[in-house]
Design a protein around this motif. Structure first.
Motif, PDB file in Angstrom:
ATOM      1  N   LYS A  54       0.755  -1.302  -0.176  1.00 44.35           N
ATOM      2  CA  LYS A  54      -0.086  -0.113   0.539  1.00 44.35           C
ATOM      3  C   LYS A  54       1.419   0.904   0.092  1.00 44.35           C
ATOM      4  O   LYS A  54       0.358   2.443   0.022  1.00 44.35           O
ATOM      5  CB  LYS A  54      -1.709   0.267   1.294  1.00 44.35           C
ATOM      6  CG  LYS A  54      -1.557  -0.369   0.937  1.00 44.35           C
ATOM      7  CD  LYS A  54      -3.382  -0.411   2.200  1.00 44.35           C
ATOM      8  CE  LYS A  54      -3.950   0.586   2.537  1.00 44.35           C
ATOM      9  NZ  LYS A  54      -4.681   0.936   2.209  1.00 44.35           N
ATOM     10  N   SER A 142      -7.805  -1.057   3.287  1.00 43.94           N
ATOM     11  CA  SER A 142      -8.764  -1.201   1.924  1.00 43.94           C
ATOM     12  C   SER A 142      -7.733  -1.603   1.150  1.00 43.94           C
ATOM     13  O   SER A 142      -6.405  -0.841   1.068  1.00 43.94           O
ATOM     14  CB  SER A 142      -9.188  -0.060   1.501  1.00 43.94           C
ATOM     15  OG  SER A 142      -8.471   1.113   2.803  1.00 43.94           O
ATOM     16  N   ASN A 144      -6.494  -0.665  -1.646  1.00 45.52           N
ATOM     17  CA  ASN A 144      -5.751   0.296  -2.982  1.00 45.52           C
ATOM     18  C   ASN A 144      -4.692   1.325  -1.816  1.00 45.52           C
ATOM     19  O   ASN A 144      -4.376   1.231  -1.215  1.00 45.52           O
ATOM     20  CB  ASN A 144      -6.519   1.594  -2.552  1.00 45.52           C
ATOM     21  CG  ASN A 144      -7.162   2.159  -0.501  1.00 45.52           C
ATOM     22  OD1 ASN A 144      -7.715   0.965  -0.244  1.00 45.52           O
ATOM     23  ND2 ASN A 144      -6.227   3.138  -0.302  1.00 45.52           N
ATOM     24  N   SER A 150     -11.212   4.674  -2.362  1.00 45.67           N
ATOM     25  CA  SER A 150     -10.547   2.522  -2.202  1.00 45.67           C
ATOM     26  C   SER A 150     -11.784   2.013  -3.380  1.00 45.67           C
ATOM     27  O   SER A 150     -12.173   2.594  -3.293  1.00 45.67           O
ATOM     28  CB  SER A 150     -12.021   2.994  -0.836  1.00 45.67           C
ATOM     29  OG  SER A 150     -11.535   3.057   0.811  1.00 45.67           O
ATOM     30  N   GLU A 179     -16.160   2.221   3.881  1.00 49.35           N
ATOM     31  CA  GLU A 179     -15.057   1.328   5.067  1.00 49.35           C
ATOM     32  C   GLU A 179     -16.733   1.587   6.252  1.00 49.35           C
ATOM     33  O   GLU A 179     -17.317   2.288   6.706  1.00 49.35           O
ATOM     34  CB  GLU A 179     -14.543   2.032   5.739  1.00 49.35           C
ATOM     35  CG  GLU A 179     -13.491   1.373   4.003  1.00 49.35           C
ATOM     36  CD  GLU A 179     -13.043   2.956   3.859  1.00 49.35           C
ATOM     37  OE1 GLU A 179     -14.035   3.750   3.449  1.00 49.35           O
ATOM     38  OE2 GLU A 179     -12.744   2.800   2.550  1.00 49.35           O
ATOM     39  N   HIS A 232      -7.033  11.787   1.989  1.00 47.26           N
ATOM     40  CA  HIS A 232      -7.449  10.568   1.816  1.00 47.26           C
ATOM     41  C   HIS A 232      -8.445  10.700   0.661  1.00 47.26           C
ATOM     42  O   HIS A 232      -8.802  11.309   0.192  1.00 47.26           O
ATOM     43  CB  HIS A 232      -7.305  10.493   3.284  1.00 47.26           C
ATOM     44  CG  HIS A 232      -7.071   8.687   3.293  1.00 47.26           C
ATOM     45  ND1 HIS A 232      -5.931   8.309   3.929  1.00 47.26           N
ATOM     46  CD2 HIS A 232      -8.309   7.212   3.554  1.00 47.26           C
ATOM     47  CE1 HIS A 232      -5.706   7.064   4.053  1.00 47.26           C
ATOM     48  NE2 HIS A 232      -7.302   6.462   3.489  1.00 47.26           N
TER      49      HIS A 232
HETATM   50 MG    MG Z   1      -8.614   2.782   3.452  1.00 48.12          MG
END
Ligand code: MG
Ligand code: TXA
Length: 318
Positions: A54, A142, A144, A150, A179, A232
């Protein structure tokens, strides 16, 4: 880079995924919220591989996924309020941050050195099958690249992380689409650490008590929910919120009466909008145009949607 296998959600292929997990490899697993990048939570090398794949800052702890509450109780210490929430909402889109049980055997990278652990029991039948075939617990953020949008489909995972994991199990779009809601306790009070797939109001009704906001921890080495970095879920292009129409070349994402190139829900249904959110952002991102997004009401699932939208629009760290 090596080849990432795309698996179908059949028993034999899920067993292959479980075997990869047992060997310390990474498997993207469908959950009802978003796709998770799963690795054996008791294998330090597998957990390190999640951070590497990630490109995630290492101070950011991960959620442990267990097949049921009994397994979760072997990892965390549940007091009566935590157990009551687990019994009410598991399996489902709720993560509980509880004290880490000594001797649980969870790799210290999972908790990033904290004495608490975030645990969730996912409801998705394929996640359940994978966890039971594997017979352990997985850490699964997640799936990504860190800071990006995500994934709510196997195609999103492949586009972002293809070549950096052993396999992706393709079970179609994630039904919830945002999420899990994260609840922790500070000074004995329940705290909403991240709005998510179960509305805060639903949890408050069950608790018979309101949820606190996380305490600003001045001078603390890490924020209360350390994953909550301002920027984010970021598309490459700039994002403008509360747009009633597109200006210039903007890609408009609509909601309710504001019709866009993609509309999250024409009937202003927040559950439908949450399920459509990340795919809409992925598609808008692929257009390489600036993005404008219609206003979304800030109650129920709208709070999780607006939380993600504010982060998508926040100034980038670079
Ligand atoms: Mg995440
Ligand atoms: O729906 C979900 O929760 C998805 C799917 C895959 O299950 N998973 C997910 O995991 O969103 P991740 O790693 O992207 O989010 C972890 C969040 C971060 O905000 C992190 O800071 C918080 O959980 N967290 C983890 N451990 C914590 C702890 N001990 N105390 C406070 N926050 C914690």
């Amino acid at each position: 880079m090596s080849r990432t296998r795309l698996l179908s959600p059949e028993q034999e292929q899920i067993c292959y995924g479980a075997m990869m997990l047992a060997r310390g490899r990474l498997v993207a697993m469908p959950t009802e919220t978003v796709y998770g990048l799963a690795g054996d939570a008791r294998n330090p090398a597998a957990v390190a591989a999640i951070f590497a794949a990630k490109g995630r800052p290492s101070f950011n702890p991960l959620i442990v996924h267990a097949p049921d509450l009994a397994t979760a109780e072997g990892i965390g210490i549940f007091d009566a309020p935590a157990r009551a929430l687990a019994q009410a909402f598991w399996p489902g889109a709720l993560t509980l941050v509880v004290p880490l049980r000594p001797g649980a055997g969870i790799a210290s990278l999972v908790t990033a050195g904290l004495d608490t652990v975030a645990i969730r029991v996912p409801a998705h039948p394929v996640a359940q099958d994978l966890l039971r075939s594997f017979g352990g617990v997985v850490a699964a953020p997640s799936a990504n690249p860190s800071g990006r949008i995500s994934p709510t489909s196997a195609a999103h995972v492949m586009a972002g992380l293809g070549g950096r994991l052993a396999a992706v199990i393709d079970a179609g779009p994630s039904p919830v689409g945002v999420e899990s809601t994260i609840i922790g306790w500070q000074n004995g009070r329940p705290v909403l650490l991240r709005p998510g797939g179960i509305p805060a109001e639903t949890i408050e009704a069950r608790l018979g008590q309101t949820l606190d906001r996380p305490e600003a921890q001045a001078g603390a080495p890490r924020p209360a929910a350390p994953g909550m970095l301002a920027s984010h879920y970021a598309p490459r292009a700039p994002v403008r919120l509360n747009a009633e129409s597109a200006t210039g070349d903007e890609f408009l994402i609509g909601f309710g009466t504001v019709a866009g190139e993609i509309t999250l829900s024409a009937s202003a249904d927040l559950a439908e909008a949450a399920a459509a959110l990340f795919d809409a952002l992925h598609r808008a991102d692929a257009s390489a145009r600036p993005i404008a997004i219609a206003p979304v009401p800030d109650h129920g699932l709208g709070r999780a949607i607006n939380d993600r939208l504010r982060r998508a629009a926040a100034p980038r760290d670079g």
